[in-house]
Design an enzyme around this catalytic site. Sequence first.
Site, PDB file in Angstrom:
ATOM      1  N   HIS A   1      56.531  -8.256   7.265  1.00 22.50           N
ATOM      2  CA  HIS A   1      56.115  -7.288   6.245  1.00 22.50           C
ATOM      3  C   HIS A   1      57.292  -6.915   5.340  1.00 22.50           C
ATOM      4  CE1 HIS A   1      57.738  -5.063   9.651  1.00 22.50           C
ATOM      5  NE2 HIS A   1      58.091  -4.121   8.790  1.00 22.50           N
TER       6      HIS A   1
ATOM      7  N   THR B   1      60.426  -8.042   0.121  1.00 22.01           N
ATOM      8  CA  THR B   1      61.376  -9.070  -0.321  1.00 22.01           C
ATOM      9  C   THR B   1      62.059  -9.802   0.835  1.00 22.01           C
ATOM     10  OG1 THR B   1      63.075  -7.343  -0.460  1.00 22.01           O
ATOM     11  CG2 THR B   1      61.960  -7.948  -2.529  1.00 22.01           C
ATOM     12  N   ARG B   2      62.391 -11.052   0.561  1.00 22.18           N
ATOM     13  CA  ARG B   2      63.213 -11.862   1.470  1.00 22.18           C
ATOM     14  C   ARG B   2      64.092 -12.772   0.613  1.00 22.18           C
ATOM     15  NH1 ARG B   2      60.944  -8.947   4.522  1.00 22.18           N
ATOM     16  NH2 ARG B   2      60.076  -9.363   6.573  1.00 22.18           N
TER      17      ARG B   2
ATOM     18  N   LYS C   1      68.292  -2.450  -1.882  1.00 26.32           N
ATOM     19  CA  LYS C   1      68.127  -2.803  -0.468  1.00 26.32           C
ATOM     20  C   LYS C   1      69.424  -3.452   0.012  1.00 26.32           C
ATOM     21  CE  LYS C   1      65.187  -5.875   2.327  1.00 26.32           C
ATOM     22  NZ  LYS C   1      63.927  -6.654   2.313  1.00 26.32           N
TER      23      LYS C   1
ATOM     24  N   HIS D   1      72.795  -7.397   9.034  1.00 25.79           N
ATOM     25  CA  HIS D   1      72.077  -8.544   9.607  1.00 25.79           C
ATOM     26  C   HIS D   1      72.184  -8.469  11.131  1.00 25.79           C
ATOM     27  CE1 HIS D   1      70.421 -12.423  10.209  1.00 25.79           C
ATOM     28  NE2 HIS D   1      71.541 -13.086  10.329  1.00 25.79           N
TER      29      HIS D   1
ATOM     30  N   CYS E   1      61.872  -3.160  10.905  1.00 23.94           N
ATOM     31  CA  CYS E   1      61.358  -4.517  11.020  1.00 23.94           C
ATOM     32  C   CYS E   1      61.933  -5.082  12.326  1.00 23.94           C
ATOM     33  CB  CYS E   1      61.846  -5.321   9.802  1.00 23.94           C
ATOM     34  SG  CYS E   1      61.049  -6.912   9.570  1.00 23.94           S
TER      35      CYS E   1
ATOM     36  N   LYS F   1      62.163 -17.955   4.458  1.00 23.71           N
ATOM     37  CA  LYS F   1      62.337 -18.973   3.403  1.00 23.71           C
ATOM     38  C   LYS F   1      61.852 -20.346   3.848  1.00 23.71           C
ATOM     39  CE  LYS F   1      66.854 -18.215   3.827  1.00 23.71           C
ATOM     40  NZ  LYS F   1      66.758 -17.611   5.195  1.00 23.71           N
TER      41      LYS F   1
HETATM   42  C1  LIG Z   1      64.529  -6.827   7.845  1.00 26.93           C
HETATM   43  C2  LIG Z   1      64.348  -8.298   7.827  1.00 26.93           C
HETATM   44  C3  LIG Z   1      64.917  -9.033   6.816  1.00 26.93           C
HETATM   45  C4  LIG Z   1      64.758 -10.414   6.782  1.00 26.93           C
HETATM   46  N1  LIG Z   1      65.287 -11.114   5.747  1.00 26.93           N
HETATM   47  C5  LIG Z   1      65.048 -12.422   5.624  1.00 26.93           C
HETATM   48  C6  LIG Z   1      65.478 -13.103   4.482  1.00 26.93           C
HETATM   49  O1  LIG Z   1      66.075 -12.509   3.587  1.00 26.93           O
HETATM   50  N2  LIG Z   1      65.187 -14.416   4.384  1.00 26.93           N
HETATM   51  C7  LIG Z   1      64.512 -15.087   5.347  1.00 26.93           C
HETATM   52  O2  LIG Z   1      64.299 -16.294   5.201  1.00 26.93           O
HETATM   53  N3  LIG Z   1      64.083 -14.453   6.463  1.00 26.93           N
HETATM   54  C8  LIG Z   1      64.318 -13.141   6.607  1.00 26.93           C
HETATM   55  N4  LIG Z   1      63.861 -12.461   7.701  1.00 26.93           N
HETATM   56  C9  LIG Z   1      63.208 -13.202   8.793  1.00 26.93           C
HETATM   57  C10 LIG Z   1      61.734 -13.452   8.585  1.00 26.93           C
HETATM   58  O3  LIG Z   1      61.104 -12.354   7.980  1.00 26.93           O
HETATM   59  C11 LIG Z   1      61.131 -13.777   9.944  1.00 26.93           C
HETATM   60  O4  LIG Z   1      61.822 -14.911  10.469  1.00 26.93           O
HETATM   61  C12 LIG Z   1      59.664 -14.101   9.893  1.00 26.93           C
HETATM   62  O5  LIG Z   1      58.952 -13.074   9.250  1.00 26.93           O
HETATM   63  C13 LIG Z   1      59.127 -14.312  11.313  1.00 26.93           C
HETATM   64  O6  LIG Z   1      57.739 -14.487  11.251  1.00 26.93           O
HETATM   65  P1  LIG Z   1      56.842 -14.675  12.544  1.00 26.93           P
HETATM   66  O7  LIG Z   1      55.524 -15.122  12.044  1.00 26.93           O
HETATM   67  O8  LIG Z   1      57.568 -15.504  13.524  1.00 26.93           O
HETATM   68  O9  LIG Z   1      56.740 -13.225  13.220  1.00 26.93           O
HETATM   69  P2  LIG Z   1      55.782 -11.978  12.920  1.00 26.93           P
HETATM   70  O10 LIG Z   1      55.725 -11.690  11.486  1.00 26.93           O
HETATM   71  O11 LIG Z   1      56.211 -10.877  13.810  1.00 26.93           O
HETATM   72  O12 LIG Z   1      54.348 -12.500  13.355  1.00 26.93           O
HETATM   73  C14 LIG Z   1      53.932 -12.599  14.688  1.00 26.93           C
HETATM   74  C15 LIG Z   1      52.506 -12.080  14.741  1.00 26.93           C
HETATM   75  O13 LIG Z   1      51.946 -12.355  16.004  1.00 26.93           O
HETATM   76  C16 LIG Z   1      51.094 -11.297  16.330  1.00 26.93           C
HETATM   77  N5  LIG Z   1      50.861 -11.300  17.778  1.00 26.93           N
HETATM   78  C17 LIG Z   1      51.790 -11.156  18.742  1.00 26.93           C
HETATM   79  N6  LIG Z   1      51.216 -11.191  19.970  1.00 26.93           N
HETATM   80  C18 LIG Z   1      49.893 -11.345  19.769  1.00 26.93           C
HETATM   81  C19 LIG Z   1      48.776 -11.446  20.649  1.00 26.93           C
HETATM   82  N7  LIG Z   1      48.917 -11.334  21.976  1.00 26.93           N
HETATM   83  N8  LIG Z   1      47.554 -11.625  20.109  1.00 26.93           N
HETATM   84  C20 LIG Z   1      47.399 -11.738  18.758  1.00 26.93           C
HETATM   85  N9  LIG Z   1      48.425 -11.618  17.879  1.00 26.93           N
HETATM   86  C21 LIG Z   1      49.663 -11.437  18.377  1.00 26.93           C
HETATM   87  C22 LIG Z   1      51.876 -10.086  15.850  1.00 26.93           C
HETATM   88  O14 LIG Z   1      51.089  -8.936  15.733  1.00 26.93           O
HETATM   89  C23 LIG Z   1      52.427 -10.583  14.535  1.00 26.93           C
HETATM   90  O15 LIG Z   1      51.588 -10.291  13.448  1.00 26.93           O
HETATM   91  C24 LIG Z   1      64.015 -11.080   7.785  1.00 26.93           C
HETATM   92  C25 LIG Z   1      63.432 -10.331   8.819  1.00 26.93           C
HETATM   93  C26 LIG Z   1      63.590  -8.958   8.846  1.00 26.93           C
HETATM   94  C27 LIG Z   1      62.965  -8.175   9.965  1.00 26.93           C
HETATM   95  O1  LIG Z   2      67.716 -15.434   5.729  1.00 27.71           O
HETATM   96  C1  LIG Z   2      68.458 -14.906   4.907  1.00 27.71           C
HETATM   97  O2  LIG Z   2      68.810 -15.487   3.892  1.00 27.71           O
HETATM   98  C2  LIG Z   2      68.921 -13.492   5.153  1.00 27.71           C
HETATM   99  C3  LIG Z   2      70.379 -13.460   5.268  1.00 27.71           C
HETATM  100  C4  LIG Z   2      70.858 -12.108   5.584  1.00 27.71           C
HETATM  101  C5  LIG Z   2      70.145 -11.519   6.704  1.00 27.71           C
HETATM  102  C6  LIG Z   2      68.682 -11.583   6.586  1.00 27.71           C
HETATM  103  N1  LIG Z   2      68.299 -12.951   6.306  1.00 27.71           N
END
Ligand SMILES: Cc1cc2nc3c(=O)[nH]c(=O)nc-3n(C[C@H](O)[C@H](O)[C@H](O)COP(=O)(O)OP(=O)(O)OC[C@H]3O[C@@H](n4cnc5c(N)ncnc54)[C@H](O)[C@@H]3O)c2cc1C
Ligand SMILES: O=C(O)[C@@H]1CCCCN1
Length: 397
Positions: free
Chosen positions: A59, A62-63, A281, A285, A331, A364
């Site tokens: 959620h 931005t990323r 923002k 990290h 997050c 990304k």
């Molecule tokens: C603050 C922050 C900044 C970031 N900045 C960057 C960035 O600048 N660039 C970049 O490339 N990446 C960035 N990232 C990383 C990136 O956002 C994450 O790697 C990515 O969102 C991970 O996605 P996901 O689908 O693995 O996890 P999630 O988004 O957590 O999705 C997992 C989903 O599974 C669901 N789930 C879990 N268990 C169950 C269950 N038992 N039954 C049904 N549903 C379930 C959860 O509810 C959730 O919706 C950042 C992350 C954060 C927190």
């Molecule tokens: O994936 C990225 O580019 C950023 C770098 C800084 C920390 C959060 N994630």
Amino acid sequence: MFSVKKQVNMSVPRSTVFDCIVLGAGIQGSFTAYHLAKNHKKTLLLEQFPLPHSRGSSHGQTRIIRRAYGEDFYTNMMEESYQLWAELEKESGIQLYRKTGVVVIAPTGNEEFELICKNMEERQMSWGTLTQEEFMKKYPGFLLKAGEVVCCDHDGGVLSADKALRAVQEQFKTMGGVIRDGEKVTHIQPGRVVTVTTASHVFETEKLVITAGPWAQKVLSPLGLELPLKTLRINVCYWKEKIPGGSGLLQNIPTFLGVNLNGEEHEVYGLPSQEYPGLFKICFHGGNEADPEERELQDKPNKIDDIQILCNFISQYLPDLHPKPAVIEQCMYTNTPDCNFILDYHPVHKNIVIGSGFSGHGFKLSPLVGKILCELSIGKQPLYDLKPFCISRFKTQ
Ligand SMILES: Cc1cc2nc3c(=O)[nH]c(=O)nc-3n(C[C@H](O)[C@H](O)[C@H](O)COP(=O)(O)OP(=O)(O)OC[C@H]3O[C@@H](n4cnc5c(N)ncnc54)[C@H](O)[C@@H]3O)c2cc1C
Ligand SMILES: O=C(O)[C@@H]1CCCCN1
């Protein structure tokens, strides 16, 4: 709670056996489901919370997107990831990527900085270096210290995260995919056909992809798999100018990554003002360990005072900003020991594929991660060497 107990007796007819169920509708699961639907697979995407939600990792508005990585395998994968982002933009008619450039700032001789420059140079990317003077002229209001160096990945920029998540889910549905939100998976029965139970349904599927973000370990333990994952609470901090609108110089903050500044191990990063007018923002990290079920419950002393580190950084590098965050949001990161992803089959149940451990940098790459997880589940050989992402690099169980 995830359990290994008996299933609810609410089976759907055999005719509804899915080609694939994807567990978790964050960005990784949503892109996996999208690619499966593109491959004409009858796919169900299950999400525990009503969508959209802010309890996981995908959620926020931005990323960062960049090719500037120290590890060449990520730089290589970004090539196709950019193409896949452009494809989704075209299909959805929504702009998701804003090119701002991404600058990396580090002390002279920093190993990661050198590797990033090497990778960009070898791939003839659009990049360059800036001296300390050039940087401060281009970005007045941002003070660097003597001996700090800067390189810029000119094609880097900002992804609109919430919009991207919505867009990929909409495209999945347009291609005939089914999303069921508010359906927490409580039991998985492995087998040639996998049975997936939620509070209200029992589903059957040939293949299962688990992309449960910070809940991954809770889902995988009953399947006999223990991964060395750490879930961290991340404070997403927004900072305002001391004099709102003040000098106007801060309007020009770049998308940046500060690596090991002040001799510290950690990284800080920042993005131009986008989500909240006048607020910038700028984040640390990393964070402190937390259970995603009780993210804000801080019953243990924090190991890292991330906000204090940021306050110090702001005072020294961006003195026109108020050195206390104006807004803090939360997050989650799900980190592996080496901070590389997990993209692999379950070691025993080969029709179960796992995408996890995105360690704060997976957004990304999510269009390509989704493609790879889809390929693994349909038995197609991915084009990439998946050794850095395999489960056998850990001592599991
Ligand atoms: C603050 C922050 C900044 C970031 N900045 C960057 C960035 O600048 N660039 C970049 O490339 N990446 C960035 N990232 C990383 C990136 O956002 C994450 O790697 C990515 O969102 C991970 O996605 P996901 O689908 O693995 O996890 P999630 O988004 O957590 O999705 C997992 C989903 O599974 C669901 N789930 C879990 N268990 C169950 C269950 N038992 N039954 C049904 N549903 C379930 C959860 O509810 C959730 O919706 C950042 C992350 C954060 C927190
Ligand atoms: O994936 C990225 O580019 C950023 C770098 C800084 C920390 C959060 N994630």
